[in-house]
Design a protein around this motif. Sequence first.
Motif, PDB file in Angstrom:
ATOM      1  N   MET A   1       0.842  -1.184   0.000  1.00 58.76           N
ATOM      2  CA  MET A   1       0.000   0.000   0.000  1.00 58.76           C
ATOM      3  C   MET A   1       0.876   1.232   0.000  1.00 58.76           C
ATOM      4  N   CYS A   2       0.413   2.241  -0.663  1.00 58.13           N
ATOM      5  CA  CYS A   2       1.014   3.566  -0.590  1.00 58.13           C
ATOM      6  C   CYS A   2      -0.068   4.510  -0.085  1.00 58.13           C
ATOM      7  N   VAL A   3       0.344   5.483   0.675  1.00 60.49           N
ATOM      8  CA  VAL A   3      -0.603   6.479   1.169  1.00 60.49           C
ATOM      9  C   VAL A   3       0.019   7.856   1.010  1.00 60.49           C
ATOM     10  N   ASP A   4      -0.799   8.811   0.659  1.00 59.19           N
ATOM     11  CA  ASP A   4      -0.329  10.185   0.555  1.00 59.19           C
ATOM     12  C   ASP A   4      -1.530  11.111   0.694  1.00 59.19           C
ATOM     13  N   GLU A   5      -1.253  12.352   1.034  1.00 70.25           N
ATOM     14  CA  GLU A   5      -2.316  13.338   1.204  1.00 70.25           C
ATOM     15  C   GLU A   5      -2.312  14.327   0.049  1.00 70.25           C
ATOM     16  N   ILE A   6      -3.483  14.876  -0.173  1.00 68.34           N
ATOM     17  CA  ILE A   6      -3.625  16.090  -0.980  1.00 68.34           C
ATOM     18  C   ILE A   6      -4.074  17.133   0.047  1.00 68.34           C
ATOM     19  N   PRO A   7      -3.124  17.831   0.653  1.00 69.17           N
ATOM     20  CA  PRO A   7      -3.497  18.754   1.731  1.00 69.17           C
ATOM     21  C   PRO A   7      -3.989  20.091   1.193  1.00 69.17           C
ATOM     22  N   THR A   8      -4.880  20.689   1.912  1.00 69.03           N
ATOM     23  CA  THR A   8      -5.407  22.033   1.650  1.00 69.03           C
ATOM     24  C   THR A   8      -5.668  22.299   0.164  1.00 69.03           C
ATOM     25  N   PHE A   9      -6.407  21.398  -0.466  1.00 71.01           N
ATOM     26  CA  PHE A   9      -6.797  21.586  -1.864  1.00 71.01           C
ATOM     27  C   PHE A   9      -7.843  22.690  -1.923  1.00 71.01           C
ATOM     28  N   GLN A  10      -7.587  23.721  -2.711  1.00 72.01           N
ATOM     29  CA  GLN A  10      -8.502  24.858  -2.805  1.00 72.01           C
ATOM     30  C   GLN A  10      -9.708  24.518  -3.677  1.00 72.01           C
ATOM     31  N   VAL A  11     -10.876  24.710  -3.129  1.00 64.96           N
ATOM     32  CA  VAL A  11     -12.117  24.521  -3.875  1.00 64.96           C
ATOM     33  C   VAL A  11     -12.448  25.864  -4.508  1.00 64.96           C
ATOM     34  N   LEU A  12     -12.303  25.918  -5.831  1.00 69.76           N
ATOM     35  CA  LEU A  12     -12.465  27.174  -6.555  1.00 69.76           C
ATOM     36  C   LEU A  12     -13.653  27.106  -7.500  1.00 69.76           C
ATOM     37  N   GLU A  13     -14.330  28.226  -7.598  1.00 67.99           N
ATOM     38  CA  GLU A  13     -15.431  28.360  -8.559  1.00 67.99           C
ATOM     39  C   GLU A  13     -14.993  29.344  -9.629  1.00 67.99           C
ATOM     40  N   ARG A  14     -14.989  28.879 -10.878  1.00 66.93           N
ATOM     41  CA  ARG A  14     -14.619  29.726 -12.020  1.00 66.93           C
ATOM     42  C   ARG A  14     -15.727  29.642 -13.051  1.00 66.93           C
ATOM     43  N   ASP A  15     -15.994  30.737 -13.686  1.00 74.25           N
ATOM     44  CA  ASP A  15     -17.002  30.759 -14.740  1.00 74.25           C
ATOM     45  C   ASP A  15     -16.295  30.819 -16.088  1.00 74.25           C
ATOM     46  N   PRO A  16     -16.532  29.836 -16.956  1.00 71.40           N
ATOM     47  CA  PRO A  16     -15.913  29.918 -18.284  1.00 71.40           C
ATOM     48  C   PRO A  16     -16.573  31.024 -19.106  1.00 71.40           C
ATOM     49  N   ILE A  17     -15.769  31.732 -19.878  1.00 72.03           N
ATOM     50  CA  ILE A  17     -16.309  32.730 -20.802  1.00 72.03           C
ATOM     51  C   ILE A  17     -16.869  32.008 -22.018  1.00 72.03           C
ATOM     52  N   ARG A  18     -16.059  31.064 -22.517  1.00 76.05           N
ATOM     53  CA  ARG A  18     -16.479  30.363 -23.718  1.00 76.05           C
ATOM     54  C   ARG A  18     -15.916  28.947 -23.660  1.00 76.05           C
ATOM     55  N   ARG A  19     -16.789  27.984 -23.840  1.00 73.44           N
ATOM     56  CA  ARG A  19     -16.354  26.594 -23.901  1.00 73.44           C
ATOM     57  C   ARG A  19     -15.558  26.372 -25.175  1.00 73.44           C
ATOM     58  N   ALA A  20     -14.763  25.329 -25.177  1.00 70.47           N
ATOM     59  CA  ALA A  20     -13.966  25.003 -26.351  1.00 70.47           C
ATOM     60  C   ALA A  20     -14.876  24.690 -27.534  1.00 70.47           C
ATOM     61  N   ILE A  21     -14.523  25.244 -28.663  1.00 75.60           N
ATOM     62  CA  ILE A  21     -15.218  24.957 -29.918  1.00 75.60           C
ATOM     63  C   ILE A  21     -14.142  24.627 -30.946  1.00 75.60           C
ATOM     64  N   PRO A  22     -14.483  23.985 -32.039  1.00 80.84           N
ATOM     65  CA  PRO A  22     -13.453  23.654 -33.035  1.00 80.84           C
ATOM     66  C   PRO A  22     -12.656  24.894 -33.439  1.00 80.84           C
ATOM     67  N   GLY A  23     -11.338  24.753 -33.349  1.00 85.61           N
ATOM     68  CA  GLY A  23     -10.455  25.846 -33.719  1.00 85.61           C
ATOM     69  C   GLY A  23     -10.190  26.852 -32.613  1.00 85.61           C
ATOM     70  N   SER A  24     -10.751  26.644 -31.428  1.00 87.93           N
ATOM     71  CA  SER A  24     -10.576  27.590 -30.334  1.00 87.93           C
ATOM     72  C   SER A  24     -10.547  26.843 -28.998  1.00 87.93           C
ATOM     73  N   ILE A  25      -9.670  27.276 -28.116  1.00 87.24           N
ATOM     74  CA  ILE A  25      -9.600  26.655 -26.795  1.00 87.24           C
ATOM     75  C   ILE A  25     -10.616  27.302 -25.857  1.00 87.24           C
ATOM     76  N   GLU A  26     -10.884  26.630 -24.750  1.00 84.76           N
ATOM     77  CA  GLU A  26     -11.775  27.199 -23.746  1.00 84.76           C
ATOM     78  C   GLU A  26     -11.124  28.438 -23.144  1.00 84.76           C
ATOM     79  N   GLN A  27     -11.909  29.458 -22.943  1.00 80.62           N
ATOM     80  CA  GLN A  27     -11.422  30.661 -22.282  1.00 80.62           C
ATOM     81  C   GLN A  27     -12.180  30.815 -20.967  1.00 80.62           C
ATOM     82  N   ARG A  28     -11.413  31.124 -19.911  1.00 81.26           N
ATOM     83  CA  ARG A  28     -12.032  31.263 -18.603  1.00 81.26           C
ATOM     84  C   ARG A  28     -11.600  32.557 -17.955  1.00 81.26           C
ATOM     85  N   GLU A  29     -12.426  33.001 -17.038  1.00 89.13           N
ATOM     86  CA  GLU A  29     -12.071  34.153 -16.222  1.00 89.13           C
ATOM     87  C   GLU A  29     -10.839  33.821 -15.398  1.00 89.13           C
ATOM     88  N   PHE A  30      -9.962  34.774 -15.234  1.00 82.67           N
ATOM     89  CA  PHE A  30      -8.810  34.561 -14.374  1.00 82.67           C
ATOM     90  C   PHE A  30      -9.222  34.670 -12.912  1.00 82.67           C
TER      91      PHE A  30
END
Length: 188
Positions: free
Chosen positions: A1-30
């Motif tokens: 067995m191996c054990v490890d933690e993911i400590p203090t993982f930030q739960v973030l809410e981001r709103d995408p500006i535009r989902r990915a469409i052909p020829g363009s990547i997803e753009q999100r608010e910073f």
Amino acid sequence: MCVDEIPTFQVLERDPIRRAIPGSIEQREFDYTRHGTVNMLVFLVVHSGLMELAFLAKNDCEHYLPELELFRKHHAELRGVFLIQDGGSSHIAGGTQRYFAESDGWWRPRYTPANASWLNQGEILIHAFKHYYLKRASWKSQEEFKNHVLASWPEYNHRYAHPIEWTWTNQKMRQWFARHAPNSLQEL
């Protein structure tokens, strides 16, 4: 067995500006909204690649030990396990050491050297899990995040779990050490 933690993982809410469409990547608010942090504990069954995950209220011995005990109860059919873990404070605490000593040899802890936590295959699992289920995601609350993770780790086991092919042999380690150690030894 191996054990490890993911400590203090930030739960973030981001709103995408535009989902990915052909020829363009997803753009999100910073900008984002924080919904606090969570601590996760990840177990990896090395032989199968299967994972188990639990949430810790705090990343300390007091919260680590009940999860170890629960894991042991869920795997009572085993005669014992070698538990590979880093030197985190909850892993080397006096209470944890007493728990291991009183386990009648069921737990056989092994510790990765300082600055070599990458030897713990649990680190590899965490990176894979984050890639498939946590990367570029957004959650409106900690509860939503926890529900997502609790639904995701069984799916990860079904779709992606496999034994990690460990290619770092003793001979490769010695070759690496021969290339890098002379400089380190001269500095001492």
